[in-house]
Write an enzyme that holds these catalytic residues in place. Structure first.
Site, PDB file in Angstrom:
ATOM      1  N   GLN A   1      -3.226   0.049   2.521  1.00 13.22           N
ATOM      2  CA  GLN A   1      -3.625  -1.224   1.402  1.00 13.22           C
ATOM      3  C   GLN A   1      -4.214  -2.761   2.010  1.00 13.22           C
ATOM      4  O   GLN A   1      -4.102  -3.560   1.634  1.00 13.22           O
ATOM      5  CB  GLN A   1      -2.214  -1.668   0.573  1.00 13.22           C
TER       6      GLN A   1
ATOM      7  N   HIS B   1       4.789   6.802  -5.528  1.00 11.33           N
ATOM      8  CA  HIS B   1       3.942   5.971  -5.760  1.00 11.33           C
ATOM      9  C   HIS B   1       2.907   5.321  -4.102  1.00 11.33           C
ATOM     10  O   HIS B   1       1.522   5.706  -3.882  1.00 11.33           O
ATOM     11  CB  HIS B   1       4.617   4.223  -5.943  1.00 11.33           C
ATOM     12  N   GLU B   2       3.851   4.750  -2.883  1.00 10.95           N
ATOM     13  CA  GLU B   2       3.255   5.079  -1.442  1.00 10.95           C
ATOM     14  C   GLU B   2       2.459   6.448  -1.281  1.00 10.95           C
ATOM     15  O   GLU B   2       1.380   6.550  -0.458  1.00 10.95           O
ATOM     16  CB  GLU B   2       4.012   4.332  -0.576  1.00 10.95           C
TER      17      GLU B   2
ATOM     18  N   GLY C   1       6.579  -1.288  -1.819  1.00  7.25           N
ATOM     19  CA  GLY C   1       6.568  -0.717  -0.987  1.00  7.25           C
ATOM     20  C   GLY C   1       5.040  -0.952  -0.544  1.00  7.25           C
ATOM     21  O   GLY C   1       3.900  -1.903  -1.286  1.00  7.25           O
TER      22      GLY C   1
ATOM     23  N   HIS D   1      -0.663   6.460  -2.156  1.00  8.57           N
ATOM     24  CA  HIS D   1      -1.560   5.791  -2.110  1.00  8.57           C
ATOM     25  C   HIS D   1      -2.370   6.292  -0.696  1.00  8.57           C
ATOM     26  O   HIS D   1      -3.101   6.633  -0.325  1.00  8.57           O
ATOM     27  CB  HIS D   1      -0.834   4.346  -1.408  1.00  8.57           C
TER      28      HIS D   1
ATOM     29  N   CYS E   1       1.105  -2.613  -9.078  1.00  4.14           N
ATOM     30  CA  CYS E   1       0.494  -2.041  -7.387  1.00  4.14           C
ATOM     31  C   CYS E   1      -0.353  -2.702  -6.840  1.00  4.14           C
ATOM     32  O   CYS E   1      -1.141  -3.847  -7.923  1.00  4.14           O
ATOM     33  CB  CYS E   1      -0.541  -0.675  -7.707  1.00  4.14           C
ATOM     34  N   LEU E   2      -0.439  -3.349  -5.996  1.00  2.72           N
ATOM     35  CA  LEU E   2      -0.837  -5.354  -5.336  1.00  2.72           C
ATOM     36  C   LEU E   2      -2.499  -4.239  -5.385  1.00  2.72           C
ATOM     37  O   LEU E   2      -2.754  -5.159  -4.862  1.00  2.72           O
ATOM     38  CB  LEU E   2      -0.557  -4.663  -4.214  1.00  2.72           C
TER      39      LEU E   2
HETATM   40 NI    NI Z   1       0.447   1.010  -5.446  1.00  2.00          NI
END
Ligand code: NI
Length: 175
Positions: free
Chosen positions: A50, A134-135, A45, A138, A92-93
């Site tokens: 991000q 999770h998204e 995702g 963010h 997480c990226l």
């Molecule tokens: Ni993340």
């Protein structure tokens, strides 16, 4: 198409609520680069903030984990209801080299718009519900690590400071 730089932990953009998307027609032109970036980074995702966009939308694709799956684009998502509980490891990226098992609701009812502007109210469960939560976190300025207990959070504080400073921690960890 282009792979975009990932905004890392420590950038204030990831701590504010993303701006609501008023004109959904601004989204489709951004999708190719976002999908290319997510696939390049092997993420499931990616939230718009991000990649430096202060816009309330995210993309999700778990098809390499679940064959029947397909890419999802959720604009202005809102979790209306949630139920159950499940423990699953997340990464997480924006927080490289760190992974942690997080407890979250197993099922969520989400209202969102698609790129045509149509509003959907849809139930998700399992891995897809996990990635969506999770998204949505963010987009609300929240990281998955915010759900850790204070003791576990203390174990990664130094690494988080390193990410904020250099973009990566000196050592990885799985909690
Ligand atoms: Ni993340």
């Amino acid at each position: 198409m282009a792979v975009l730089p990932i905004v890392k932990y420590g950038d204030p953009l990831l701590r504010k609520k993303a701006e609501r998307v008023i004109d959904v027609q601004t989204v489709p032109g951004l999708l190719d680069d976002m999908f290319e970036t997510m696939y390049e980074e092997a993420g499931m995702g990616l939230a718009a903030n991000q990649v430096g966009l202060d816009m309330n939308f995210a993309i999700i694709d778990i098809s390499h984990e679940d064959e029947g799956e397909f890419p999802h684009i959720i604009i202005n998502p809102e979790i209306l209801e949630s139920s159950g509980s499940d423990d699953l490891e997340e990464g997480c990226l924006s927080i490289p080299e760190i992974r942690a098992t997080i407890s979250r609701p197993e099922e969520v009812l989400v209202e969102y718009q698609d790129p045509t502007g149509e509003t959907h109210r849809e139930q998700f469960n399992g891995l897809l519900a996990r990635v969506i939560q999770h998204e949505v976190d963010h987009l609300n300025g929240v990281f998955y690590i915010d759900h850790l207990t204070p003791v576990k959070r203390a174990m990664i504080n130094k690494r988080l400071a390193e990410i904020a400073e250099t973009g990566a921690p000196s050592t990885g960890i799985t909690l």
